[in-house]
Scaffold this active site. Sequence first.
Site, PDB file in Angstrom:
ATOM      1  N   GLY A   3       0.816  -1.206   0.000  1.00  0.00           N
ATOM      2  CA  GLY A   3       0.000   0.000   0.000  1.00  0.00           C
ATOM      3  C   GLY A   3       0.848   1.253   0.000  1.00  0.00           C
ATOM      4  N   SER A   4       0.289   2.332   0.527  1.00  0.00           N
ATOM      5  CA  SER A   4       0.951   3.630   0.473  1.00  0.00           C
ATOM      6  C   SER A   4       2.134   3.696   1.433  1.00  0.00           C
ATOM      7  CB  SER A   4      -0.045   4.738   0.822  1.00  0.00           C
ATOM      8  OG  SER A   4      -0.366   4.709   2.205  1.00  0.00           O
ATOM      9  N   THR A   5       3.050   4.603   1.131  1.00  0.00           N
ATOM     10  CA  THR A   5       4.218   4.804   1.987  1.00  0.00           C
ATOM     11  C   THR A   5       3.802   5.299   3.374  1.00  0.00           C
ATOM     12  OG1 THR A   5       5.572   5.327   0.055  1.00  0.00           O
ATOM     13  CG2 THR A   5       6.395   6.060   2.189  1.00  0.00           C
ATOM     14  N   THR A   7       0.955   4.801   5.031  1.00  0.00           N
ATOM     15  CA  THR A   7       0.374   3.726   5.830  1.00  0.00           C
ATOM     16  C   THR A   7       1.435   2.708   6.228  1.00  0.00           C
ATOM     17  OG1 THR A   7      -1.725   4.008   4.649  1.00  0.00           O
ATOM     18  CG2 THR A   7      -1.426   1.967   5.889  1.00  0.00           C
ATOM     19  N   GLU A  25       5.665  -3.440   1.069  1.00  0.00           N
ATOM     20  CA  GLU A  25       5.825  -3.079  -0.344  1.00  0.00           C
ATOM     21  C   GLU A  25       5.034  -1.795  -0.532  1.00  0.00           C
ATOM     22  OE1 GLU A  25       5.731  -1.845  -3.525  1.00  0.00           O
ATOM     23  OE2 GLU A  25       3.943  -3.054  -3.822  1.00  0.00           O
ATOM     24  N   CYS A  59       2.233  -2.323  -8.768  1.00  0.00           N
ATOM     25  CA  CYS A  59       3.409  -1.660  -8.193  1.00  0.00           C
ATOM     26  C   CYS A  59       4.618  -1.752  -9.109  1.00  0.00           C
ATOM     27  CB  CYS A  59       3.726  -2.243  -6.827  1.00  0.00           C
ATOM     28  SG  CYS A  59       4.137  -4.001  -6.843  1.00  0.00           S
TER      29      CYS A  59
END
Length: 289
Positions: A3-5, A7, A25, A59
């Site tokens: 997910g997002s950086t 989070t 990731e 991604c």
Amino acid sequence: FTGSTKTGAEIAKQAALQFKKVSLEMGGKNPTIIFADCDFNETVKMAVRSSFLNQGQICLCGSRILVEESIYEKFKEAFVVATKKLKLGNPAESTTDQGVLVSETHFKKVMSHIEVAKSEGGKIILGGAKGELAWAIQPTLIEGLAQQCRTNQEEIFGPAVPVIPFSSEEQVIEMTNSTPYGLSASVWSQDVDRCHRVATKLRSGMVWVNCWFVRALRAKIIRIGTRRRKIQPRLFLTNKNDYVQIQKHIGDVLDLKIKGKRALVCAASKGLGRAIAIALADEGAELIM
């Protein structure tokens, strides 16, 4: 976690308080590096696929297209023509190439990135608008942006891709390594020596040569990638779910512990960013690669 950086950072923070091991990731800004001596037609086809598969919501998608100056205009024209052939429509239909984004929130985020690209001086050479279906965005190509602008530095995670010329190996390596991401890259050239030379200098966890998205998901693979230029184990040994721990780095050799057993792995480069090894089936094997 995938997910997002933002989070992922919070998960890592909470896990650290409990001394938990985590695998994160958190995206990438993956370059597709195209040299003048590439297999032109195959490279155009794969550049389209790597840019827009699953609406760019992978991604590992090639989210920056870096093209050698001598073929830039020719490639750009062919890239636009090939991208125009993508059929937008209902993702449930087998003839659809490009469907919709995952949510309205993400749709708005990607559209905002396109507006940012315009504000940064980018020229929309294809797309740039919403599609006919809700949450659909036309495949979008952008050019004319500075290397350090947000569009070239931040993950968009959608069907919006900058196309950027480069003049030399040194320049494209610097451009590739200029972002805080280091997930993957692909290099397109018929000069094998050049491919190896460039690949070893990229701060990327995976580097494909004349291909993209080729993976052995059932193999026992250790993938060591970079994240904000720090080394992190990226995967477990998939068949047995064994955790891989880096012990130390000696020259081009990684000294690892796999399920408590020592194993040596030859790194793909001294920088470790590209260290990819295929583990032998035997748990007690001393030399992996």
